[in-house]
Design a protein around this motif. Structure first.
Motif, PDB file in Angstrom:
ATOM      1  N   GLU A  35       0.996   3.046  15.060  1.00 54.22           N
ATOM      2  CA  GLU A  35      -0.213   3.502  14.375  1.00 54.22           C
ATOM      3  C   GLU A  35      -1.323   2.460  14.453  1.00 54.22           C
ATOM      4  O   GLU A  35      -2.498   2.805  14.624  1.00 54.22           O
ATOM      5  CB  GLU A  35       0.112   3.826  12.919  1.00 54.22           C
ATOM      6  CG  GLU A  35       0.989   5.067  12.763  1.00 54.22           C
ATOM      7  CD  GLU A  35       1.405   5.308  11.329  1.00 54.22           C
ATOM      8  OE1 GLU A  35       1.118   4.448  10.461  1.00 54.22           O
ATOM      9  OE2 GLU A  35       2.013   6.365  11.061  1.00 54.22           O
ATOM     10  N   ALA A  36      -0.957   1.191  14.348  1.00 52.57           N
ATOM     11  CA  ALA A  36      -1.952   0.127  14.464  1.00 52.57           C
ATOM     12  C   ALA A  36      -2.570   0.108  15.861  1.00 52.57           C
ATOM     13  O   ALA A  36      -3.801   0.044  16.017  1.00 52.57           O
ATOM     14  CB  ALA A  36      -1.316  -1.224  14.149  1.00 52.57           C
ATOM     15  N   GLU A  37      -1.727   0.183  16.869  1.00 51.20           N
ATOM     16  CA  GLU A  37      -2.231   0.133  18.239  1.00 51.20           C
ATOM     17  C   GLU A  37      -3.073   1.353  18.565  1.00 51.20           C
ATOM     18  O   GLU A  37      -4.083   1.255  19.281  1.00 51.20           O
ATOM     19  CB  GLU A  37      -1.067  -0.016  19.213  1.00 51.20           C
ATOM     20  CG  GLU A  37      -0.377  -1.382  19.095  1.00 51.20           C
ATOM     21  CD  GLU A  37       0.847  -1.512  19.978  1.00 51.20           C
ATOM     22  OE1 GLU A  37       1.323  -0.467  20.492  1.00 51.20           O
ATOM     23  OE2 GLU A  37       1.338  -2.651  20.143  1.00 51.20           O
ATOM     24  N   ALA A  38      -2.713   2.508  18.027  1.00 51.39           N
ATOM     25  CA  ALA A  38      -3.498   3.717  18.265  1.00 51.39           C
ATOM     26  C   ALA A  38      -4.893   3.607  17.668  1.00 51.39           C
ATOM     27  O   ALA A  38      -5.839   4.251  18.162  1.00 51.39           O
ATOM     28  CB  ALA A  38      -2.773   4.929  17.683  1.00 51.39           C
ATOM     29  N   ALA A  39      -5.041   2.799  16.607  1.00 53.29           N
ATOM     30  CA  ALA A  39      -6.346   2.622  15.973  1.00 53.29           C
ATOM     31  C   ALA A  39      -7.143   1.475  16.587  1.00 53.29           C
ATOM     32  O   ALA A  39      -8.244   1.173  16.130  1.00 53.29           O
ATOM     33  CB  ALA A  39      -6.159   2.370  14.479  1.00 53.29           C
ATOM     34  N   PRO A  42       0.821  -1.217   0.000  1.00 53.00           N
ATOM     35  CA  PRO A  42       0.000   0.000   0.000  1.00 53.00           C
ATOM     36  C   PRO A  42       0.850   1.258   0.000  1.00 53.00           C
ATOM     37  O   PRO A  42       1.926   1.304   0.598  1.00 53.00           O
ATOM     38  CB  PRO A  42      -0.814  -0.128   1.294  1.00 53.00           C
ATOM     39  CG  PRO A  42       0.060  -0.955   2.201  1.00 53.00           C
ATOM     40  CD  PRO A  42       0.726  -1.945   1.282  1.00 53.00           C
ATOM     41  N   VAL A  43       0.344   2.291  -0.656  1.00 55.84           N
ATOM     42  CA  VAL A  43       0.982   3.608  -0.616  1.00 55.84           C
ATOM     43  C   VAL A  43       0.769   4.250   0.741  1.00 55.84           C
ATOM     44  O   VAL A  43       1.636   4.941   1.276  1.00 55.84           O
ATOM     45  CB  VAL A  43       0.420   4.502  -1.738  1.00 55.84           C
ATOM     46  CG1 VAL A  43       0.968   5.920  -1.646  1.00 55.84           C
ATOM     47  CG2 VAL A  43       0.734   3.896  -3.105  1.00 55.84           C
ATOM     48  N   ALA A  44      -0.408   4.037   1.313  1.00 57.79           N
ATOM     49  CA  ALA A  44      -0.743   4.555   2.639  1.00 57.79           C
ATOM     50  C   ALA A  44      -1.572   3.494   3.353  1.00 57.79           C
ATOM     51  O   ALA A  44      -2.240   2.677   2.713  1.00 57.79           O
ATOM     52  CB  ALA A  44      -1.535   5.857   2.521  1.00 57.79           C
ATOM     53  N   THR A  45      -1.527   3.500   4.680  1.00 61.57           N
ATOM     54  CA  THR A  45      -2.339   2.585   5.487  1.00 61.57           C
ATOM     55  C   THR A  45      -3.270   3.406   6.363  1.00 61.57           C
ATOM     56  O   THR A  45      -2.853   3.915   7.413  1.00 61.57           O
ATOM     57  CB  THR A  45      -1.448   1.675   6.359  1.00 61.57           C
ATOM     58  OG1 THR A  45      -0.525   0.964   5.521  1.00 61.57           O
ATOM     59  CG2 THR A  45      -2.298   0.674   7.140  1.00 61.57           C
ATOM     60  N   PRO A  46      -4.519   3.586   5.959  1.00 63.46           N
ATOM     61  CA  PRO A  46      -5.466   4.394   6.741  1.00 63.46           C
ATOM     62  C   PRO A  46      -6.037   3.594   7.914  1.00 63.46           C
ATOM     63  O   PRO A  46      -7.164   3.084   7.866  1.00 63.46           O
ATOM     64  CB  PRO A  46      -6.542   4.750   5.711  1.00 63.46           C
ATOM     65  CG  PRO A  46      -6.539   3.590   4.754  1.00 63.46           C
ATOM     66  CD  PRO A  46      -5.107   3.112   4.687  1.00 63.46           C
ATOM     67  N   TRP A  47      -5.256   3.492   8.966  1.00 62.54           N
ATOM     68  CA  TRP A  47      -5.593   2.588  10.070  1.00 62.54           C
ATOM     69  C   TRP A  47      -6.981   2.846  10.657  1.00 62.54           C
ATOM     70  O   TRP A  47      -7.735   1.900  10.926  1.00 62.54           O
ATOM     71  CB  TRP A  47      -4.532   2.698  11.164  1.00 62.54           C
ATOM     72  CG  TRP A  47      -3.248   2.004  10.843  1.00 62.54           C
ATOM     73  CD1 TRP A  47      -2.057   2.575  10.497  1.00 62.54           C
ATOM     74  CD2 TRP A  47      -3.019   0.588  10.840  1.00 62.54           C
ATOM     75  NE1 TRP A  47      -1.110   1.617  10.270  1.00 62.54           N
ATOM     76  CE2 TRP A  47      -1.663   0.380  10.482  1.00 62.54           C
ATOM     77  CE3 TRP A  47      -3.826  -0.511  11.102  1.00 62.54           C
ATOM     78  CZ2 TRP A  47      -1.105  -0.886  10.386  1.00 62.54           C
ATOM     79  CZ3 TRP A  47      -3.273  -1.786  11.000  1.00 62.54           C
ATOM     80  CH2 TRP A  47      -1.930  -1.957  10.650  1.00 62.54           C
ATOM     81  N   ALA A  48      -7.337   4.110  10.878  1.00 61.45           N
ATOM     82  CA  ALA A  48      -8.640   4.400  11.486  1.00 61.45           C
ATOM     83  C   ALA A  48      -9.782   3.941  10.587  1.00 61.45           C
ATOM     84  O   ALA A  48     -10.794   3.401  11.064  1.00 61.45           O
ATOM     85  CB  ALA A  48      -8.766   5.893  11.785  1.00 61.45           C
ATOM     86  N   GLU A  49      -9.633   4.117   9.283  1.00 55.28           N
ATOM     87  CA  GLU A  49     -10.674   3.678   8.353  1.00 55.28           C
ATOM     88  C   GLU A  49     -10.721   2.151   8.265  1.00 55.28           C
ATOM     89  O   GLU A  49     -11.807   1.559   8.160  1.00 55.28           O
ATOM     90  CB  GLU A  49     -10.425   4.278   6.970  1.00 55.28           C
ATOM     91  CG  GLU A  49     -10.927   5.689   6.820  1.00 55.28           C
ATOM     92  CD  GLU A  49     -12.443   5.724   6.806  1.00 55.28           C
ATOM     93  OE1 GLU A  49     -13.050   5.597   5.733  1.00 55.28           O
ATOM     94  OE2 GLU A  49     -13.037   5.860   7.907  1.00 55.28           O
TER      95      GLU A  49
END
Length: 253
Positions: A169-173, A116-123
């Motif tokens: 970032e994963a844990e924050a989401a 992925p170019v970006a990982t939108p964790w919250a989404e």
């Protein structure tokens, strides 16, 4: 110069849509990660009822799975790739890489993504069901740095914290990270045409690359390959698997 010009023209003419690298056969090689991403997602796709493939490219890797879930959706931001993916997968929608995702909350058992170019964790957390899984093979920091620096000169050195950042970032989401495994892989280019096509296709290697803008460096690359038989670089990859703990990060509708 005739051979150089012919190879460059050939690499510059190859279509870019899709995420099929079969054109490189005999002209470039890249070691495969030891975990076998395609086999791993095939097993996971066969075990769930709903899945989402983010930034699917042409959908080739997901479509290679023998069994797809009843609900199999994918997103892709680049129109030429989205058209290819629509031929390979049952449901493909245009969506920006960084989100938002055009799906209701708590829809999917599994979200996958390859490079992925970006990982939108919250989404991702929003569209997953509680206890759902995110599974992804991602590009590590300074991947193919040898190729980048050959073309562009010395580049700033990153802080080397890409894995720690992914975990945070994963844990924050609201995710629990189950796997986080890096690997370095040898890449070899056997002619300058393969370098041209790679740089056109894998845009982040040399941002803004054009044949005319980098013709002198391409000639140097051609001469290097003629002398040494190849140009060697190192790609960086990491595998991340995370489950949505508890209710996860919710929002939207």
């Amino acid at each position: 110069m005739g051979i150089f010009e012919d190879l460059v023209a050939e690499g510059d003419a190859v279509p870019l849509e899709g995420w099929d690298f079969s054109w490189f056969e005999g002209r470039a090689t890249e070691e495969r990660p030891p975990w076998g991403y395609a086999s791993l997602i095939a097993a996971r796709l066969a075990a769930v009822e709903s899945a989402l493939d983010l930034q699917t490219g042409g959908g080739e890797v997901t479509a290679s799975a023998p069994v797809l879930p009843a609900l199999m959706a994918a997103t892709e931001s680049w129109p030429p790739n989205a058209r290819v993916a629509a031929r390979n997968l049952p449901l493909v929608v245009r969506a920006p890489d960084a989100g938002p995702l055009p799906f209701r909350s708590s829809v999917f058992d599994l979200v996958i993504s390859r490079h992925p170019v970006a990982t939108p964790w919250a989404e991702i957390a929003r569209v997953l069901k509680p206890g759902g899984t995110y599974f992804s093979q991602q590009i590590g920091e300074r991947t193919n740095r040898e190729l980048t620096e050959f073309m562009m000169g010395p580049q700033p050195v990153g802080n080397g914290h890409v894995l720690e950042r992914a975990r945070a970032e994963a844990e924050a989401a609201g995710f629990e990270v189950l796997q986080l495994e890096p690997v370095a892989l040898k890449v070899q280019f056997f002619d300058v045409g393969a370098v041209v096509h790679f740089l056109r296709k894998v845009l982040w290697t040399v941002p803004g690359f054009t044949v005319e803008g980098y013709r002198d460096r391409l000639l140097d690359m051609h001469e290097h390959i003629q002398e040494h038989g190849r140009f060697e670089s190192t790609s960086q990859r990491f595998l991340i698997e995370a489950t949505l703990s508890g209710a996860g990060a919710r929002g939207g509708s």
